[in-house]
Design an enzyme around this catalytic site. Structure first.
Site, PDB file in Angstrom:
ATOM      1  N   GLY A 337     -26.922   8.870  83.401  1.00 24.04           N
ATOM      2  CA  GLY A 337     -25.641   8.763  83.130  1.00 24.04           C
ATOM      3  C   GLY A 337     -24.937  10.054  82.707  1.00 24.04           C
ATOM      4  O   GLY A 337     -23.984  10.619  83.452  1.00 24.04           O
ATOM      5  N   ALA A 338     -25.631  10.826  82.142  1.00 23.17           N
ATOM      6  CA  ALA A 338     -25.298  12.053  81.728  1.00 23.17           C
ATOM      7  C   ALA A 338     -26.538  12.914  81.109  1.00 23.17           C
ATOM      8  O   ALA A 338     -27.468  12.228  80.574  1.00 23.17           O
ATOM      9  CB  ALA A 338     -24.110  12.165  80.684  1.00 23.17           C
ATOM     10  N   MET A 339     -26.337  14.151  80.712  1.00 24.32           N
ATOM     11  CA  MET A 339     -27.431  14.862  80.202  1.00 24.32           C
ATOM     12  C   MET A 339     -26.807  15.983  79.175  1.00 24.32           C
ATOM     13  O   MET A 339     -25.930  16.629  79.816  1.00 24.32           O
ATOM     14  CB  MET A 339     -28.347  15.551  81.446  1.00 24.32           C
ATOM     15  N   GLU A 340     -27.228  15.799  77.949  1.00 21.88           N
ATOM     16  CA  GLU A 340     -26.811  16.569  77.042  1.00 21.88           C
ATOM     17  C   GLU A 340     -27.250  18.168  76.838  1.00 21.88           C
ATOM     18  O   GLU A 340     -27.188  18.807  75.844  1.00 21.88           O
ATOM     19  CB  GLU A 340     -27.218  16.183  75.526  1.00 21.88           C
ATOM     20  N   ASN A 341     -27.429  18.951  78.038  1.00 20.28           N
ATOM     21  CA  ASN A 341     -27.617  20.366  78.099  1.00 20.28           C
ATOM     22  C   ASN A 341     -26.905  21.083  77.219  1.00 20.28           C
ATOM     23  O   ASN A 341     -25.783  20.873  77.229  1.00 20.28           O
ATOM     24  CB  ASN A 341     -27.222  20.816  79.354  1.00 20.28           C
ATOM     25  N   HIS A 373     -21.753  10.165  73.286  1.00 17.88           N
ATOM     26  CA  HIS A 373     -23.114  10.354  72.953  1.00 17.88           C
ATOM     27  C   HIS A 373     -23.838  11.609  73.230  1.00 17.88           C
ATOM     28  O   HIS A 373     -24.561  11.991  72.653  1.00 17.88           O
ATOM     29  CB  HIS A 373     -23.583   9.161  74.299  1.00 17.88           C
ATOM     30  N   GLU A 374     -23.086  12.304  74.356  1.00 13.90           N
ATOM     31  CA  GLU A 374     -23.721  13.530  74.654  1.00 13.90           C
ATOM     32  C   GLU A 374     -23.296  14.678  73.723  1.00 13.90           C
ATOM     33  O   GLU A 374     -24.119  15.399  73.157  1.00 13.90           O
ATOM     34  CB  GLU A 374     -23.134  14.000  76.070  1.00 13.90           C
ATOM     35  N   HIS A 377     -25.504  14.465  70.671  1.00 18.89           N
ATOM     36  CA  HIS A 377     -26.778  15.283  70.994  1.00 18.89           C
ATOM     37  C   HIS A 377     -26.986  16.760  70.565  1.00 18.89           C
ATOM     38  O   HIS A 377     -27.827  17.299  70.507  1.00 18.89           O
ATOM     39  CB  HIS A 377     -27.306  15.032  72.231  1.00 18.89           C
ATOM     40  N   GLU A 396     -32.379   9.046  70.980  1.00 22.43           N
ATOM     41  CA  GLU A 396     -31.633   8.356  71.730  1.00 22.43           C
ATOM     42  C   GLU A 396     -31.013   7.376  70.875  1.00 22.43           C
ATOM     43  O   GLU A 396     -29.883   6.994  71.255  1.00 22.43           O
ATOM     44  CB  GLU A 396     -32.444   7.711  72.980  1.00 22.43           C
TER      45      GLU A 396
HETATM   46 ZN   LIG Z   1     -29.031  10.450  75.221  1.00 22.14          ZN
END
Ligand SMILES: [Zn+2]
Ligand SMILES: *[C@@H]1O[C@H](CO)[C@@H](O)[C@H](O)[C@H]1NC(C)=O
Ligand SMILES: *[C@@H]1O[C@H](CO)[C@@H](O)[C@H](O)[C@H]1NC(C)=O
Ligand SMILES: *[C@@H]1O[C@H](CO)[C@@H](O)[C@H](O)[C@H]1NC(C)=O
Ligand SMILES: *[C@@H]1O[C@H](CO)[C@@H](O)[C@H](O)[C@H]1NC(C)=O
Length: 954
Positions: A337-341, A373-374, A377, A396
Site C-alpha cells: 500500500g505504501a512504504m515508510e522510507n 500509518h506511514e 513509522h 506494524e
Molecule cells: Zn507499516
C-alpha cells in the site's frame, strides 16, 4: 510497510510481498575460482519456507544471518538508472558504492549482501587505520543466500576501520522490488520512473550492503539522471551539477547525509513528476506524483492532512519529527500500500491521490489512514527499529493502531477510531480463530530466509498487533501508555530494540504513575503475544460464573502448537449492567465467580464495551434473549460498536457451535429499523459467509428475500435523506448509503435497479460526463455491469483504459468482475496475466474479485490451476501474493468434491511449489473441511429460519 493487504470492499485482499525468485549461479571475479560444490546446481525456490534441501552447513555464507564481525558506519552510494533501454532492450542501472565498516571481531572474510548485481570491476579494500588492508584472495557470489563473500589472505584487525569499494550493474526491472522501474503513459508518451522498494530484503538488489535492520549506518547518496528529470532520496538535496559522463550529459544530484538508519528504509527515485509543497515552520512538506495528477489537484488532500498528522505525532511521541523534510510520492506501480522510507514515503496512487469530483469517501479515508500509518513509522520503526523481522508485529501493529489516532486528528468529525473494530479486530478474529494461526511473536531463528520474512507481513502482525496494543493502551490509560512510549523512543533513538524493551518502559510508567494492575505489563502481554488465538469469555448471568476458553472456529480442530500458558489469558473485562458502566474486571483464571454479574429481572449484562478487548463474549441464553430484546426495543442503550459486536460475536459463536445459528440470525432482525453503519456492516460481513456457502443452493432465494426486506427501510431512509443526489453529512452515513444501494440492488429492489440502470445508461450515452456520484460509483458500476452484457463491459473497459485517477480505475477494475456472462469473465481472467492490460500489482486482487462472483468462482479456480506454473514463474518475483490468491479463490469451497480438488492441486504442483501460499493451502483445506461440516449441520435450519421469518412478518 503500509497495509499491502488493505481491503477495499470490492476488491478483496491485495497482496503481500513475496521474496525474490529462484537462483543458482556463482559469479566469481577473482583470479582463483572455486566451484561451490554441488548445491548450487539445485533448483531451489526462495520463498518456500520449510524443507531444507541441503545438508545444514556451518559455513557463514550458507547462513541467512550476517556474522557479527563487521559493523557498517557510513556508505557513499552513487547510482545511475537508465530510463531508456540499452541496445539489447534491457533497462539497467550502474552504481558505485563504498562502505566504511569497523571490524568488531577479527576475521578473514567479508560477507556483504548483494543480489542480482554484476560487479563490473574488482572490488577494492582499503584500510583507514594504521594496519594495512589484507589482500583479497577470492570473491564468490552466493546467489541463494544473496551474499558477496570476499575472502582475504590475512585477517582484518578488530577495532580498525576499512573501506570496501565496488562498481556494479543491475537490471532496472519491472519487478517492484529493490531498484525497479514503473511505467505509465502521459499524453500518449511512455514515461519511465526509477524507484525503490527495499523492505524487507531488497536494498541488496540496489547496491552491496549489510542488509539487516540492526546494521544501521549513515548514507551519502548521489543520483545521476537526465537533466529533464528530478532525483529524490531520503536526505535533502545538497547540490545539483551538470556533467558529461561516458559521453552522456547528466545531472548529478547529491543529497545530505542521512541520519543513522537501516537499509530497508532507503529510497532513490528519478522521475519527471510534479509536486506541490507547503512549509510548516521550518519543515518542508511535498507531495509528488505524475504531472497530470498534480495539475489536476490530486495531491492537495494529502498535503492538507500531512501537517496536522505530523504535528499530532510530534506531540504523541514527544520527539520532534526526525528528518529535515517530508516528501511523499505516488507511484503508478507499487506492490504494497505504501512504504515508510525515512523522509521519502512511497505510495500506490490510490493511497495518496484524491480527486474531489471522482474519488469516494472511502478513497479519502484510505488516504488519510495510510498517510497516518506511514508518518507514525517515521518515529516508531524508523527512529527506533526492531532488531530483527521476528518482531515485525510490534512495528506494524503499532502503526496500524496509531494510524487511527493520527487520522482522527486530521478528520476529527469522522469517528474514525471506531472503525478499527470492523477493519482490524473483526477481520483478524476470523483468521486468529483457526487452529493453524500463529502467535504474534516468532523466535528470531524461525524467521531467516527472505521468504520467511515476507510471510510475517500478514494480518496477524498488522491487525492483531493493532488490536492488542489498543487493548493495552486502553487498560493502562492513554496517559500511561504514551508516557512509556515516550521514554522508550527517547532511550532507543537511532538504535534497535526487541519488543520487551517497550514493555519495560511501559512498566516504568505504570510504576511511576502508581497505576494499579493485577500483574506486570509483561506477564499480561506474554499471554497475548506468545500464544496464538484469543479467548471467548462466557458470562453466565444466572450464576455469576465467568469462564474463558480458546476460541476456535472449528470446534473439532486442535491448535497446531502447544502453549506454555495453556491457552489461558489475563482478560480485562469492561462491562455494563443495563445503562450503568461497571469497574473493569480482570479475569485471571479459567473460571471465576462474580456475584456482581449475577442478575435477575429485566437487568442485562453487556461485556467488552466498545470492543476494546481482544476477545469474544458469550452469555447464557436468557441474557442473549434480553440483549436481543434491547436491540429490538431500545437499541440506543447499547453503544453502536457493541451493536456491531453482538452480531459478529453471535455469528462466530454459532459457527463454532457454541450457540444456535438461528440465534445469530436473530441478531439481524433489528436491522429493519437500524440506520447506523457499524451494525449493518457487521451483519453484511457475516451474511457474506452465508452467501458464499449458499448462493449455489436453494437457500439463496429465501435469503435474498429476507435481506431485501431488511434493507428496504434503509434504502427508503437514504432516499428521503438524500434523494440519491445529496451526500449524507456523516462520514459513516456515507458508507451506509452505499450499503443501502448495493444491497437493495443486489436483492432486486426495483426502485434501486431502475435508478442504477438509468444512471449508467446516461453515462454510456454521453461518456464525457459521468453523472454518477463518486461515493456510489463502485456499487452502481457493479450493479449495472452485472445486469448488462458485452456492451456495458466494453464500455467500462474503455473508461478503465482512459481513466487518469487511480481510484476510478480501481472501481472500474473491480466492477468488471461483477459481469455475469462467463465468457466475459474468462476473457478478463486472461487480461490479468497481461501487464499491458492489468498492472502486475493488481493481478491478484482482480482474480480474487472474479472468484468472489458466484459465476466467476469456478472459472477463476480453473484459471489459477491451469496457469499455476506460469503464474508462479512469471509473477513469483517480489509482488504476487500467493497466499491471498489461494485463500481468495477457494473461499467458497464447501463440498467434498471441492476439498478433493484442493488436495489434488496441492499434490499436482508440489514440484513447483506455492511460495508464500504454502501455509494458505493448508488453511484453505482446513477452512473447506469446516465449511463442509457447517453446511451439513446448518443448511436446513437456515432455510427454515429464512422461510419462517419471511412468512411471519407483516
Ligand atoms: Zn507499516
Ligand atoms: C549480469 O550477468 C548475467 C550473467 O552473465 C547476465 O545474464 C545479466 O544480463 C547481467 N545483468 C546485467 C544488468 O547486466
Ligand atoms: C543543467 O542542464 C539543464 C539542461 O540544459 C539546465 O536546465 C539546468 O539549469 C542545468 N543545471 C545546472 C545546475 O547547471
Ligand atoms: C485543502 O485545504 C484547503 C484550505 O483549507 C481547502 O480549501 C481545500 O478544499 C482542501 N482540499 C482538499 C482536497 O481537502
Ligand atoms: C543501542 O542500545 C544498546 C543496548 O540496547 C547499547 O548497548 C548501545 O550502546 C546503543 N547504541 C547507541 C548508538 O546508542
Amino acid at each position: 510497510m503500509g497495509k499491502g493487504f488493505f481491503i477495499s470492499k470490492t476488491l478483496g485482499i491485495v497482496g503481500i510481498v513475496l521474496a525474490a525468485g529462484a537462483l543458482s549461479t556463482i559469479i566469481a571475479l577473482s583470479v582463483v575460482y572455486s566451484q561451490e560444490k554441488s548445491k548450487n546446481n539445485q533448483n531451489e525456490v526462495a520463498g518456500t519456507t520449510s524443507v531444507p534441501t541441503t545438508k545444514p552447513s556451518n559455513e557463514p555464507w550458507d547462513k541467512w544471518r550476517l556474522p557479527q564481525t563487521l559493523s557498517p558506519q557510513t556508505y557513499n552510494v552513487s547510482l545511475w538508472p537508465r530510463l531508456q533501454p540499452d541496445p539489447a532492450g534491457l533497462y539497467i542501472f550502474t552504481g558505485m558504492s563504498s562502505v566504511v565498516f569497523k571490524c568488531v571481531h577479527e576475521t578473514d572474510l567479508i560477507l556483504i549482501h548483494s543480489n542480482k548485481l554484476n560487479m563490473t570491476k574488482q572490488p577494492t579494500l582499503t584500510a583507514l587505520g594504521s594496519h594495512p588492508a589484507p589482500t583479497i584472495a577470492l570473491i564468490v557470489m552466493h546467489t541463494k543466500t544473496q551474499y558477496m563473500a570476499i575472502h582475504l589472505k590475512n585477517k582484518l584487525t578488530a577495532g580498525e576501520s576499512y573501506k570496501l569499494y565496488t562498481e556494479f550493474v543491475g537490471e532496472l526491472a519491472d519487478d517492484l522490488g529493490g531498484f525497479y522501474r514503473s511505467e505509465y503513459y502521459e499524453n500518449g508518451v511512455k514515461k519511465v520512473v526509477a524507484t525503490t522498494q527495499m523492505q524487507a530484503t531488497d536494498a541488496r538488489k540496489a547496491f552491496p550492503c549489510f542488509d539487516e535492520p540492526a546494521m544501521k549506518a549513515v548514507f551519502h547518496i548521489t543520483l545521476l539522471h537526465d537533466p529533464a528529470t528530478i532525483a529524490l532520496s531520503n536526505g535533502v538535496m545538497l547540490d545539483e551539477v551538470n556533467d558529461t559522463v561516458d559521453g552522456t550529459f547528466v545531472t548529478r544530484t547529491t543529497f545530505a547525509p542521512t541520519e543513522v538508519m537501516s537499509t530497508y528504509l532507503l529510497a532513490f527515485i528519478v522521475s519527471d513528476f510534479g509536486f506541490i509543497e507547503q512549509n510548516i515552520g521550518k519543515l518542508q512538506i511535498r507531495i509528488f506524483a505524475r504531472q497530470e495528477a498534480i495539475k489536476a489537484g490530486q495531491g492537495q488532500y494529502a498535503l492538507n492532512v500531512t501537517g496536522p498528522i505530523l504535528k499530532f505525532f510530534e506531540k504523541y511521541y514527544n520527539v520532534s519529527y526526525p528528518p529535515p523534510k517530508s516528501d511523499q510520492i505516488a507511484l503508478p506501480d507499487f506492490s504494497a500500500g505504501a512504504m515508510e522510507n525515512w523522509g521519502l514515503i512511497a505510495y500506490r496512487e490510490t493511497a495518496l491521490l484524491y480527486d474531489e469530483e471522482i474519488s469516494s469517501t472511502g478513497n479519502k479515508e484510505r488516504i488519510v489512514i495510510v498517510i497516518a500509518h506511514e508518518l507514525a513509522h517515521q518515529w516508531f520503526g524508523n527512529l527506533v527499529t526492531l532488531r530483527w523481522w521476528n518482531d515485525l508485529w510490534l512495528n506494524e501493529g503499532f502503526a496500524s493502531y496509531v494510524e487511527y489516532l493520527g487520522a482522527h486528528e486530521a478528520e476529527p468529525d469522522w469517528n474514525i477510531k471506531d472503525l478499527i473494530v470492523l477493519n482490524d479486530v473483526h477481520r483478524v478474529f476470523a483468521i486468529d480463530a483457526l487452529a493453524s494461526s500463529h502467535p504474534l511473536s516468532s523466535k528470531e531463528e524461525e524467521i531467516q530466509t527472505p521468504g520467511q520474512i515476507s510471510e510475517v507481513f500478514d494480518s496477524i502482525s498488522y491487525s492483531k498487533g493493532a488490536s492488542v496494543l489498543r487493548m493495552l493502551s486502553d487498560f493502562l490509560t492513554e496517559t500511561v501508555f504514551t508516557q512509556g512510549l515516550q521514554t522508550y523512543l527517547d532511550h532507543f533513538k537511532f538504535n534497535n530494540t526487541v519488543y520487551t524493551d517497550l514493555w519495560e518502559h511501559l512498566q516504568k510508567a505504570v510504576d511511576n504513575t502508581g497505576t494499579r494492575l493485577p500483574k506486570t505489563v509483561q506477564e499480561i502481554m506474554d499471554r497475548w503475544v506468545l500464544q496464538m488465538g484469543f479467548p471467548v469469555v462466557t458470562i453466565n448471568t444466572a450464576t455469576g460464573e465467568i469462564t474463558q476458553e480458546h476460541f476456535l472456529l472449528d470446534p473439532e480442530s486442535k491448535p497446531n502448537r502447544p502453549s506454555e500458558f495453556n491457552y489461558e489469558w489475563f482478560v480485562p473485562i469492561s462491562w455494563k449492567k443495563k445503562e450503568a458502566e461497571q469497574p473493569l474486571h480482570w479475569l485471571l483464571q479459567k473460571t471465576e465467580q462474580s456475584n456482581d454479574m449475577k442478575i435477575s429481572g429485566d437487568e442485562w449484562i453487556l461485556a467488552n464495551i466498545n470492543v476494546t478487548g481482544y476477545y469474544r463474549v458469550n452469555y447464557d441464553t436468557e441474557n442473549w434473549q434480553r440483549l436481543l430484546n434491547v436491540l429490538q426495543t431500545s437499541r440506543e442503550s447499547i453503544p453502536v460498536i457493541n451493536r456491531a459486536q453482538l452480531i459478529d460475536d453471535a455469528f462466530n459463536l454459532a459457527k463454532a457451535g457454541m450457540i444456535e445459528t438461528t440465534l445469530a440470525l436473530n441478531t439481524t432482525v433489528f436491522l429493519a429499523s437500524e440506520t447506523e453503519y457499524m451494525p449493518w456492516e457487521s451483519a453484511l460481513d457475516n451474511l457474506y459467509y452465508f452467501y458464499l456457502m449458499f448462493d449455489r443452493t436453494e437457500v439463496y432465494g429465501p435469503m435474498q428475500t429476507y435481506v431485501g426486506k431488511q434493507v428496504k427501510n434503509l434504502f427508503d431512509h437514504f432516499t428521503s435523506l438524500t434523494n440519491w443526489v445529496d451526500v449524507p453529512p456523516g462520514h459513516t452515513d456515507q458508507y451506509n448509503q452505499v450499503n443501502a444501494l448495493r444491497v437493495a440492488c443486489s436483492t432486486g429492489l426495483e426502485n434501486c435497479t431502475t435508478l442504477v440502470k438509468t444512471w449508467f445508461k446516461q453515462w454510456m450515452d454521453n461518456p464525457t460526463v459521468n453523472p454518477i456520484k463518486a461515493n456510489l460509483r463502485s456499487a452502481v458500476y457493479c450493479s449495472a455491469i452485472a445486469a448488462g452484457g458485452e456492451q456495458e463491459w466494453d464500455f467500462a473497459w474503455q473508461q478503465f483504459e482512459n481513466a487518469t485517477v487511480a481510484s476510478e480505475k480501481d472501481k472500474l477494475r473491480a466492477a468488471m468482475t461483477c459481469a455475469t456472462e462467463p465468457w466475459l469473465l474468462n476473457r478478463y481472467l486472461k487480461y490479468t496475466l497481461d501487464p499491458s492490460k492489468i498492472r502486475k500489482q493488481d493481478a491478484t486482487s482482480t482474480i480474487i474479485s472474479i472468484a468472489s462472483n458466484v459465476v466467476g468462482q469456478s472459472l477463476a479456480w480453473n484459471f489459477v490451476r491451469a496457469n499455476w506454473e506460469y503464474i508462479f514463474n512469471q509473477y513469483g518475483g517480489g509482488l504476487f501474493s500467493f497466499s491471498g490468491l489461494i485463500n481468495g479463490v477457494t473461499k467458497r469451497f464447501s463440498t467434498p468434491f471441492e476439498l478433493q480438488q484442493l488436495r489434488q492441486f496441492r499434490d499436482d504442483y508440489a514440484h513447483i511449489g506455492f511460495g508464500s501460499g504454502t501455509l494458505a493451502i493448508q488453511q484453505s483445506i482446513e477452512r473447506t473441511q469446516a465449511n463442509i461440516k457447517w453446511v451439513e449441520k446448518n443448511q436446513q435450519a437456515v432455510l427454515d429460519w429464512f422461510n419462517n421469518n419471511n412468512n411471519n412478518q407483516l
